[in-house]
Design an enzyme around this catalytic site. Structure first.
Site, short mmCIF file in Angstrom:
data_model
loop_
_atom_site.label_atom_id
_atom_site.label_comp_id
_atom_site.label_asym_id
_atom_site.label_seq_id
_atom_site.Cartn_x
_atom_site.Cartn_y
_atom_site.Cartn_z
CE1 TYR A 113 -3.73 2.30 0.67
CE2 TYR A 113 -2.19 3.51 2.26
CZ TYR A 113 -3.43 3.46 1.37
OH TYR A 113 -4.25 4.51 1.41
CD1 TRP A 115 -1.77 7.79 -0.62
CD2 TRP A 115 -2.05 9.18 -1.82
NE1 TRP A 115 -3.11 8.18 -0.58
CE2 TRP A 115 -3.13 9.21 -1.32
CE3 TRP A 115 -1.94 10.47 -2.79
CZ2 TRP A 115 -4.48 9.95 -1.23
CZ3 TRP A 115 -2.92 11.38 -3.01
CH2 TRP A 115 -4.10 11.30 -2.37
N1 LIG Z 1 -2.30 7.73 12.72
C1 LIG Z 1 -2.50 7.95 11.35
N2 LIG Z 1 -2.09 7.24 10.47
C2 LIG Z 1 -2.51 7.16 9.42
C3 LIG Z 1 -3.47 8.06 8.78
C4 LIG Z 1 -4.11 8.79 9.95
O1 LIG Z 1 -5.14 9.67 9.67
N3 LIG Z 1 -3.77 8.92 11.09
N4 LIG Z 1 -3.79 8.10 7.71
C5 LIG Z 1 -3.64 7.02 6.88
C6 LIG Z 1 -4.00 7.26 5.35
S1 LIG Z 1 -5.51 8.04 5.01
C7 LIG Z 1 -3.05 6.85 4.50
S2 LIG Z 1 -3.49 7.34 2.67
C8 LIG Z 1 -1.72 6.69 4.66
C9 LIG Z 1 -0.41 6.74 4.02
O2 LIG Z 1 0.70 6.05 3.80
P1 LIG Z 1 1.48 5.86 2.67
O3 LIG Z 1 0.77 6.12 1.46
O4 LIG Z 1 2.40 4.97 2.79
O5 LIG Z 1 2.51 7.04 3.00
P2 LIG Z 1 3.67 7.93 1.90
O6 LIG Z 1 4.39 8.83 2.87
O7 LIG Z 1 2.73 8.78 1.00
O8 LIG Z 1 4.49 6.88 1.33
C10 LIG Z 1 4.69 6.87 -0.14
C11 LIG Z 1 6.22 6.42 -0.03
O9 LIG Z 1 6.32 6.03 -1.45
C12 LIG Z 1 7.72 6.47 -1.81
N5 LIG Z 1 7.76 6.96 -3.40
C13 LIG Z 1 7.12 7.81 -3.76
N6 LIG Z 1 7.19 7.71 -5.30
C14 LIG Z 1 7.96 6.59 -5.50
C15 LIG Z 1 8.17 5.86 -6.51
O10 LIG Z 1 8.19 6.49 -7.71
N7 LIG Z 1 8.70 4.75 -6.47
C16 LIG Z 1 8.87 4.07 -5.29
N8 LIG Z 1 9.52 2.94 -5.13
N9 LIG Z 1 8.62 4.86 -4.24
C17 LIG Z 1 8.11 6.09 -4.21
C18 LIG Z 1 7.99 7.71 -0.96
O11 LIG Z 1 9.30 8.03 -0.79
C19 LIG Z 1 7.39 7.28 0.40
O12 LIG Z 1 8.05 6.79 1.12
O13 LIG Z 1 -1.48 6.67 5.90
C20 LIG Z 1 -2.32 6.31 6.90
N10 LIG Z 1 -1.97 6.22 8.25
N1 LIG Z 2 -1.72 18.07 3.27
C1 LIG Z 2 -2.18 17.04 3.28
N2 LIG Z 2 -3.50 16.78 2.68
C2 LIG Z 2 -3.89 15.53 2.80
C3 LIG Z 2 -3.04 14.38 2.76
C4 LIG Z 2 -2.01 14.76 3.53
O1 LIG Z 2 -1.05 13.74 4.15
N3 LIG Z 2 -1.46 15.95 3.63
N4 LIG Z 2 -3.42 13.17 2.80
C5 LIG Z 2 -4.69 12.97 1.95
C6 LIG Z 2 -5.49 11.61 2.20
S1 LIG Z 2 -4.54 10.23 1.63
C7 LIG Z 2 -6.64 11.40 2.89
S2 LIG Z 2 -7.41 9.99 2.98
C8 LIG Z 2 -7.40 13.00 3.05
C9 LIG Z 2 -7.92 12.72 4.47
O2 LIG Z 2 -8.98 13.50 4.55
P1 LIG Z 2 -9.73 13.76 6.24
O3 LIG Z 2 -9.58 12.25 6.77
O4 LIG Z 2 -10.82 14.07 6.15
O5 LIG Z 2 -8.59 14.42 6.96
P2 LIG Z 2 -8.11 14.67 8.39
O6 LIG Z 2 -6.96 15.74 8.22
O7 LIG Z 2 -7.69 13.42 9.29
O8 LIG Z 2 -9.11 15.10 9.43
C10 LIG Z 2 -10.06 16.19 8.88
C11 LIG Z 2 -10.47 16.76 10.08
O9 LIG Z 2 -11.67 15.91 10.92
C12 LIG Z 2 -11.61 16.31 12.08
N5 LIG Z 2 -12.00 15.03 12.86
C13 LIG Z 2 -11.02 14.11 13.45
N6 LIG Z 2 -11.94 13.36 14.17
C14 LIG Z 2 -13.19 13.76 14.18
C15 LIG Z 2 -14.39 13.19 14.76
O10 LIG Z 2 -14.55 12.13 15.39
N7 LIG Z 2 -15.41 14.18 14.42
C16 LIG Z 2 -15.28 15.18 13.73
N8 LIG Z 2 -16.61 15.85 13.44
N9 LIG Z 2 -14.25 15.59 13.30
C17 LIG Z 2 -13.16 14.89 13.50
C18 LIG Z 2 -10.23 16.69 12.56
O11 LIG Z 2 -9.82 17.36 13.50
C19 LIG Z 2 -9.70 17.30 11.13
O12 LIG Z 2 -9.38 18.69 11.18
O13 LIG Z 2 -6.41 13.97 3.24
C20 LIG Z 2 -5.72 14.09 1.97
N10 LIG Z 2 -5.05 15.24 1.98
MO LIG Z 3 -5.68 8.52 2.67
#
Ligand SMILES: Nc1nc2c(c(=O)[nH]1)N[C@H]1C(S)=C(S)[C@@H](COP(=O)(O)OP(=O)(O)OC[C@H]3O[C@@H](n4cnc5c(=O)[nH]c(N)nc54)[C@H](O)[C@@H]3O)O[C@H]1N2
Ligand SMILES: Nc1nc2c(c(=O)[nH]1)N[C@H]1C(S)=C(S)[C@@H](COP(=O)(O)OP(=O)(O)OC[C@H]3O[C@@H](n4cnc5c(=O)[nH]c(N)nc54)[C@H](O)[C@@H]3O)O[C@H]1N2
Ligand SMILES: [Mo]
Length: 766
Positions: A113, A115
């Site tokens: 998994y 991005w």
């Molecule tokens: N506590 C907590 N944990 C969370 C979340 C949260 O809300 N709270 N959010 C979750 C969510 S929604 C998501 S989507 C995940 C994201 O988790 P990930 O998608 O695993 O996070 P990234 O840091 O985007 O990791 C992408 C990696 O790919 C590498 N990469 C980029 N381009 C390339 C390429 O072209 N080739 C190769 N081989 N590598 C590349 C980058 O250097 C990086 O290390 O995290 C989750 N974890």
């Molecule tokens: N800059 C930046 N943007 C991103 C990403 C990133 O890594 N960096 N990641 C991308 C990815 S993969 C994803 S999945 C999306 C995620 O998008 P979301 O899941 O919507 O984003 P979060 O920042 O985790 O949370 C959004 C808001 O929800 C509020 N919140 C948290 N828990 C609760 C709750 O129980 N109730 C209510 N009402 N509110 C709550 C938080 O305080 C926060 O302000 O963002 C995307 N956008």
């Molecule tokens: Mo995500």
């Protein structure tokens, strides 16, 4: 001679690359067409970013000397030995062959998994899957960390999340018709910097400001009041985290008891209301006040306001990244059905205005290029966030979406484009499980914490070092991402690495499908997309013209400016893909699964950890770990833009001033955040825009355990996943529940250990 600027695309935006006289890229500029460009990528060419590149293939010393599985508990602690490409490729190919012959393809985890980078051809996750499929398949993952609970729930009751995301009502229509916009979890502009594949025109700021200018009233239900900026007034209802379903049900209760619901809409467009309604008994605003902390009087008046005017209700994805995270989504849909405005301009629901740039776009919907991944003969899979469970419990069964499955026995883990030491919950538990596989291979650009925990690391190029195509859903431009410089060190494109392995494994022809190189593939994928798009009424120029111009505008109109309007008009002629063809307020299908943690209708079920739980006596703070404003997940954590946000080198944690004072904590103090699962250091940031009892530690600081040998080391950098809980949202989805987590915080007065996350690993000779 002056060199013309070229374009590059990242998930967080498009940038113009400036070159010097010698043709060396010197600087990145924001995309001139973008009304609200993101600063995240401006430093991608900097020395600080380059410093952590993986430059040569590297192998953990014991693995190289003693073979697969040797001292696997020393992963992350031993030095790496750099080796020539041919040797590394021979070793990876040989090991894949050994594992496949001894244990079969279902011993290979390629769920991988992550991005990755923008660019539709060099999309690492697609590349690894395509390669492994050529070699007999792999154990895959289902769903995403983003939307674990929602992706499984929503197709049962309305439509898939992909469908819903792409059909959101555009901002302009909201500004014109919506009168009351009620959002759970804000509309954080920091998140809308992102769109998978490349945000081109950032429109969330413009959209929100326009709505406010046209007189839309905003109510933001969230523990963190700073997550909606419309340039003016917003009413903030500071809810307890993970309790939104209770508030929504109480809103439904008011509509029900005061007969404010739209019976005609319920009859025409939904099923199951009459089974659901009696379950509202007792779910009064007073009942909800005790759970949510929102005054009953305000819940009652809000329900009346919603029923009396054109209302959109919106929800952030974080709400379903929680224990029983299905419930707030289902409750939101139920509430919107009772209001009866689904399919009307400015009414109905949104499942994510804010999380990414895509929602609210007024640009046409069309297909972009995608790399075909082939077919996977292996049937084993895991719900994505059950990775640690899979490693710890091979053979054990798990529930998922109405069926029971077994965890496979994994020997080989292949990762490209993700950072599990970023994304997974309870990283100390993951570290235990990580010892189990015999071989862990990573393709990486940077020495991330996950790369440091691997056996074999193969250096991958970054987007600026290869040609590619940038495309994001409902973005108006395709970007010719032209190679701006030669690869650093010996890094190679993921595709080339996989092709070299495919040659060694005798599957080169399947892998290339006759395409002679990346450019040839791109032209082919682009032309495929061009034909598909034409069918959707969107015209794109031919590939050569596109490449020559460096950009292409997708010309076509937004045919469905209002979400679900056609369904509302004629639900029989335009049915949904649910079992009934209608919105399912009660789902017979889900009810038939018999899950105690996800019954056949929206309800309130206490999360395992929340401010009303017994555990809150010991750990009285609810920790939210939201997405970082200054980067995408862990990517570019070491760039100057991200580093500038740190305090004393650590991730800031936001606390309410009263919570800080009660603990003798002042702004800027180092603090220890802890619970039974782990502890990390962070730096205090005080804000009265956060609900008392709630703290926020954004994700993304590279995991940095102080003593890599211990079970629960102090994490030094401020990574929230040192503390989060690793169980599934429910038996239905098994989704990630990062937002369900209680902690305590104390001032940290001891000598501060040095942050080592942004150092290179140790290297050794043979
Ligand atoms: N506590 C907590 N944990 C969370 C979340 C949260 O809300 N709270 N959010 C979750 C969510 S929604 C998501 S989507 C995940 C994201 O988790 P990930 O998608 O695993 O996070 P990234 O840091 O985007 O990791 C992408 C990696 O790919 C590498 N990469 C980029 N381009 C390339 C390429 O072209 N080739 C190769 N081989 N590598 C590349 C980058 O250097 C990086 O290390 O995290 C989750 N974890
Ligand atoms: N800059 C930046 N943007 C991103 C990403 C990133 O890594 N960096 N990641 C991308 C990815 S993969 C994803 S999945 C999306 C995620 O998008 P979301 O899941 O919507 O984003 P979060 O920042 O985790 O949370 C959004 C808001 O929800 C509020 N919140 C948290 N828990 C609760 C709750 O129980 N109730 C209510 N009402 N509110 C709550 C938080 O305080 C926060 O302000 O963002 C995307 N956008
Ligand atoms: Mo995500």
């Amino acid at each position: 001679m002056t060199h013309q600027r070229t374009l590059t695309a990242a998930h967080w935006g498009v940038y113009e690359v400036e070159y010097d006289e010698a043709g060396k890229p010197t600087k990145l500029h924001p995309f001139s067409k973008d009304p609200d460009p993101s600063p995240i990528g401006l430093h991608m060419l900097s020395d600080e970013v380059a410093r952590l590149r993986v430059l040569r293939p590297a192998i953990r010393k014991s693995w190289l000397e003693k073979g697969p599985g040797a001292n696997s508990d020393k992963r992350g602690q031993e030095p790496f030995v750099e080796v020539p490409w041919d040797e590394a490729l021979d070793l990876v190919a040989g090991e894949l062959k050994r594992v496949r012959e001894t244990h079969g393809n279902s011993a290979i985890f390629g769920g991988s998994y992550g991005w990755s980078s923008a660019g539709r051809f060099h999309h690492a996750q697609s590349q690894v899957k395509r390669f492994l499929n050529c070699y007999g398949g792999f154990v895959r993952h289902m769903d995403s960390y983003s939307l674990g609970a929602a992706r499984v729930l929503m197709p049962h009751i309305v439509a898939t999340m992909e469908e819903l995301m792409a059909m959101h009502t555009r901002w302009e229509t909201l500004a014109e018709h919506c009168k009351l916009f009620v959002t759970f979890g804000g509309v954080p502009r920091k998140n809308a910097q992102i769109n998978a594949g490349g945000a081109t025109l950032h429109h969330v700021k413009g959209g929100l400001f326009k709505m406010r200018e046209q007189g839309v009233r905003f109510v933001n239900v969230t523990p963190t009041g700073d997550d909606l900026d419309n340039g003016g007034d917003v009413e903030w209802l500071a809810i307890r985290p993970n309790t939104d379903a209770a508030m929504m049900l109480a809103l439904c209760h008011v509509l029900w008891t005061e007969k404010l619901y739209d019976r005609a809409f319920l009859d025409r467009c939904t099923v199951g209301f009459d089974k659901f309604a009696p379950t509202l008994e007792g779910k009064t605003p007073e009942w909800a006040e005790k759970i949510t902390g929102i005054p009953a009087s305000r819940i009652r008046s809000l329900a009346r306001e919603m029923a009396a005017t054109r209302t959109t209700v919106s929800i952030g994805w974080s709400l379903q990244r929680s224990h029983h995270g299905e419930q707030p989504f289902w409750a939101l849909i139920t509430l919107a059905c009772m209001l009866g405005q689904i399919g009307l301009p400015g009414g109905g629901f949104g499942v994510g205005y804010g999380p990414v740039n895509l929602m609210g776009s007024n640009h046409a919907r069309y297909s972009g290029p995608t790399l075909p991944q082939g077919t996977n003969p292996v049937k084993d899979f895991i719900p994505v966030a059950r990775f640690t469970d899979m490693l710890l419990h091979p053979g054990q069964s798990f529930d998922y979406n109405g069926a029971r499955h077994k965890y496979p026995d994994i020997r080989f883990v292949y990762w490209a484009g993700g950072n599990p030491y970023h994304h997974h919950q309870d990283l100390n538990r993951l570290r235990q499980a990580w010892r189990k596989p015999e071989t862990i291979v990573f393709h990486e650009q940077f020495w991330t914490p996950a790369a440091k925990m691997a056996d074999i690391v193969l250096p991958a190029t970054v987007s600026l070092e290869r040609d590619d195509i940038g495309y994001g859903t409902r973005e108006p431009y395709l970007i010719a991402m032209k190679k701006a410089r030669a690869p650093l060190g010996e890094s190679r494109d993921d595709y080339d690495i996989f092709h070299a392995l495919a040659q060694r494994l005798g599957v080169a022809d399947q892998h290339s499908e006759g395409h002679k190189d990346a450019k040839d593939w791109m032209a082919h994928l682009y032309e495929e997309a061009r034909q598909k798009s034409a069918k959707a009424g969107v015209t794109l120029p031919a590939f050569d013209a596109f490449w020559e111009a460096g950009i292409a505008e997708a010309k076509g109109e937004n045919r469905d400016p209002v979400m679900l309007a056609k369904f509302r008009e004629d639900p029989a002629k335009n049915p949904l893909k649910t079992p009934s063809g209608k919105i399912e307020i009660f789902s017979e299908k889900i009810a038939s699964f018999g899950y105690d943690d996800c019954p056949g209708h929206a309800t309130w079920i206490e999360p395992i950890e929340w401010l009303g739980a017994k555990t809150a006596e010991r750990y009285p703070l609810h920790m939210l770990s939201d997405q970082p404003a200054d980067k995408l997940h862990s990517q570019l954590d070491h760039s100057p833009h991200s580093r500038a946000t740190k305090i004393k080198g650590r991730q800031p944690i936001t606390l309410h001033p009263d919570d800080a004072t009660a603990r003798g904590i002042a702004a800027g103090d180092l603090v220890r955040v802890f619970n039974d699962r782990g502890a990390c250091l962070a730096a205090a940031r005080l804000s009265d825009r956060i609900r008392r009892g709630v703290v926020r530690l954004s994700t993304g600081a590279w995991f940095d355990p102080a003593d890599a040998g211990s079970n629960r080391p102090l994490e030094k950098h401020g990574n929230p996943n040192a503390l989060t809980l690793d169980i599934g949202a429910s038996k239905l989805s098994q989704g990630c529940i990062a937002q369900t987590c209680l902690v305590e915080i104390e001032r940290y007065d001891g000598p501060a250990p040095v942050v080592t996350a942004h150092q290179l690993p140790a290297f050794a000779g043979r």
